[in-house]
Design an enzyme around this catalytic site. Structure first.
Site, PDB file in Angstrom:
ATOM      1  N   HIS A  10       0.838  -1.205   0.000  1.00 56.59           N
ATOM      2  CA  HIS A  10       0.000   0.000   0.000  1.00 56.59           C
ATOM      3  C   HIS A  10       0.871   1.254   0.000  1.00 56.59           C
ATOM      4  O   HIS A  10       1.779   1.390   0.813  1.00 56.59           O
ATOM      5  CB  HIS A  10      -0.877  -0.030   1.259  1.00 56.59           C
ATOM      6  CG  HIS A  10      -1.914   1.024   1.312  1.00 56.59           C
ATOM      7  ND1 HIS A  10      -2.175   1.758   2.441  1.00 56.59           N
ATOM      8  CD2 HIS A  10      -2.797   1.472   0.384  1.00 56.59           C
ATOM      9  CE1 HIS A  10      -3.164   2.596   2.215  1.00 56.59           C
ATOM     10  NE2 HIS A  10      -3.561   2.442   0.966  1.00 56.59           N
ATOM     11  N   GLU A  37       0.256  -0.316  -4.726  1.00 59.28           N
ATOM     12  CA  GLU A  37      -0.863   0.612  -4.881  1.00 59.28           C
ATOM     13  C   GLU A  37      -0.314   1.995  -4.601  1.00 59.28           C
ATOM     14  O   GLU A  37       0.547   2.160  -3.730  1.00 59.28           O
ATOM     15  CB  GLU A  37      -1.962   0.264  -3.865  1.00 59.28           C
ATOM     16  CG  GLU A  37      -3.237   1.101  -3.978  1.00 59.28           C
ATOM     17  CD  GLU A  37      -3.251   2.369  -3.123  1.00 59.28           C
ATOM     18  OE1 GLU A  37      -4.234   3.095  -3.184  1.00 59.28           O
ATOM     19  OE2 GLU A  37      -2.262   2.649  -2.398  1.00 59.28           O
ATOM     20  N   ASP A  39      -1.457   6.585  -5.116  1.00 59.99           N
ATOM     21  CA  ASP A  39      -2.536   7.546  -5.347  1.00 59.99           C
ATOM     22  C   ASP A  39      -2.051   8.673  -6.265  1.00 59.99           C
ATOM     23  O   ASP A  39      -0.932   9.163  -6.105  1.00 59.99           O
ATOM     24  CB  ASP A  39      -2.969   8.159  -4.011  1.00 59.99           C
ATOM     25  CG  ASP A  39      -3.266   7.088  -2.979  1.00 59.99           C
ATOM     26  OD1 ASP A  39      -4.313   6.445  -3.082  1.00 59.99           O
ATOM     27  OD2 ASP A  39      -2.417   6.888  -2.076  1.00 59.99           O
ATOM     28  N   HIS A  52      -1.315  11.342  -1.661  1.00 63.86           N
ATOM     29  CA  HIS A  52      -2.581  10.867  -1.105  1.00 63.86           C
ATOM     30  C   HIS A  52      -3.501  11.990  -0.664  1.00 63.86           C
ATOM     31  O   HIS A  52      -4.693  11.990  -0.965  1.00 63.86           O
ATOM     32  CB  HIS A  52      -2.312   9.932   0.077  1.00 63.86           C
ATOM     33  CG  HIS A  52      -3.546   9.359   0.687  1.00 63.86           C
ATOM     34  ND1 HIS A  52      -4.229   9.984   1.710  1.00 63.86           N
ATOM     35  CD2 HIS A  52      -4.246   8.237   0.400  1.00 63.86           C
ATOM     36  CE1 HIS A  52      -5.281   9.258   2.030  1.00 63.86           C
ATOM     37  NE2 HIS A  52      -5.323   8.194   1.257  1.00 63.86           N
ATOM     38  N   GLU A 112      -4.470   4.309  -8.008  1.00 61.18           N
ATOM     39  CA  GLU A 112      -5.712   4.890  -7.492  1.00 61.18           C
ATOM     40  C   GLU A 112      -5.816   6.349  -7.957  1.00 61.18           C
ATOM     41  O   GLU A 112      -4.965   7.179  -7.643  1.00 61.18           O
ATOM     42  CB  GLU A 112      -5.785   4.826  -5.963  1.00 61.18           C
ATOM     43  CG  GLU A 112      -7.135   5.352  -5.506  1.00 61.18           C
ATOM     44  CD  GLU A 112      -7.319   5.465  -4.002  1.00 61.18           C
ATOM     45  OE1 GLU A 112      -6.610   4.818  -3.230  1.00 61.18           O
ATOM     46  OE2 GLU A 112      -8.222   6.254  -3.627  1.00 61.18           O
TER      47      GLU A 112
HETATM   48  O1  G3P Z   1      -6.798   1.694  -2.939  1.00 57.06           O
HETATM   49  C1  G3P Z   1      -6.938   1.215  -1.661  1.00 57.06           C
HETATM   50  C2  G3P Z   1      -6.729   2.266  -0.608  1.00 57.06           C
HETATM   51  O2  G3P Z   1      -5.554   2.956  -0.876  1.00 57.06           O
HETATM   52  C3  G3P Z   1      -7.886   3.217  -0.540  1.00 57.06           C
HETATM   53  O3  G3P Z   1      -7.812   4.145   0.480  1.00 57.06           O
HETATM   54  O4  G3P Z   1      -7.280   6.322   1.487  1.00 57.06           O
HETATM   55  O5  G3P Z   1      -5.582   4.545   1.527  1.00 57.06           O
HETATM   56  O6  G3P Z   1      -6.139   5.705  -0.587  1.00 57.06           O
HETATM   57  P1  G3P Z   1      -6.639   5.219   0.722  1.00 57.06           P
HETATM   58 MG    MG Z   2      -4.989   4.613  -2.069  1.00 56.11          MG
END
Ligand code: G3P
Ligand code: MG
Length: 253
Positions: A10, A37, A39, A52, A112
């Site tokens: 993540h 993953e 953002d 993020h 994302e």
């Molecule tokens: O994509 C999964 C997760 O990253 C979603 O929530 O807030 O951590 O971007 P967040």
């Molecule tokens: Mg995310």
């Protein structure tokens, strides 16, 4: 069927490195991960950057919002120091550079789309068009497993991505709720999603089995307990992201 990795770091390196930085990707790689993953948001000049939070003060100790700055300004900001002196000077990456680095390193991407205010469609378009250019060869081939998976909580962002690059796979993210919304399937179909991305506490075994029986990929965020991860996999969850890349290895089963 889920052609992508099962365990995903993540924000690049989970909690072991400053989120959404190249240092985080390197940290993930050092822990054996080849799937992350991260953002993506638009800067003021509409250049996509990897970050993020829209509010730079929230975690990074900066001032203002991401779209108050051009990408070149953001690239001069230190987003590493908060995670430790060893990360001092780590910049906010350009999405193009970040994705190219991942691709070169053989790191699979769940991208994302995280739009700043009023920017959902523009962010979806920018991410999808750049990703489609970068993966033009893979898009022509039969092997889909290296393609990045675009995901978003914003349906309009995914709809815009679909208009620009319909052949790139999409996952619809759902916010954490006490139970799976009854209209989950209709919502996923609205954006042509091939995968449903849920907070793991939203899911129960019945929901997991229903999503799989309907033919969708099933991804959970953010799973940091190995026991819980094992349960989810037993329910048929295809993949999950984790912040604890030190506790849960990339080959966890
Ligand atoms: O994509 C999964 C997760 O990253 C979603 O929530 O807030 O951590 O971007 P967040
Ligand atoms: Mg995310």
């Amino acid at each position: 069927m889920w052609p992508y990795p099962r365990v995903i770091a993540h924000r690049g390196g989970g909690t072991l490195a400053p989120e959404n930085t190249l240092a985080a990707v390197r940290c993930g790689i050092d822990h054996g991960y080849r799937a992350i993953e991260f953002d993506v948001m638009l800067a003021r000049d509409k250049v996509p950057v990897v970050i993020h939070d829209q509010d730079l003060g929230k975690r990074l100790g900066g001032k203002g919002m991401v779209d108050d700055y051009d990408a070149a300004d953001l690239a001069l900001m230190d987003v590493g120091s908060w995670a430790g002196p060893g990360f001092a000077g780590e910049p906010i990456p350009y999405f193009a550079d970040f994705a190219a680095f991942c691709k070169t390193q053989g790191v699979w991407m769940n991208i994302e789309i995280k739009p700043a205010r009023w920017q959902a469609r523009a962010t979806g378009r920018a991410v999808a068009s750049l990703a489609a250019r970068m993966f033009a060869d893979e898009l022509r081939g039969a092997d889909r497993s290296r393609l990045p998976l675009l995901s978003s909580f914003k349906k309009s962002a995914l709809q815009a991505a679909r208009e620009v690059a319909p052949e790139l796979p999409r996952g619809l993210l759902f916010r954490k709720t006490a139970k799976l919304p009854s209209n989950w399937e209709a919502r996923a179909h609205q954006v042509g999603a091939s995968a449903v991305h849920l907070h793991h506490q939203t899911l129960d075994e019945q929901g997991a089995r229903a999503i799989k029986a309907a033919g969708f990929g099933l991804f959970c965020y953010t799973v940091n307990d190995p026991g819980r991860a094992r349960t989810l996999l037993e329910w048929g969850v295809d993949a999950f992201c984790t912040d604890r890349i030190d506790l849960i290895g990339p080959d966890f089963a």
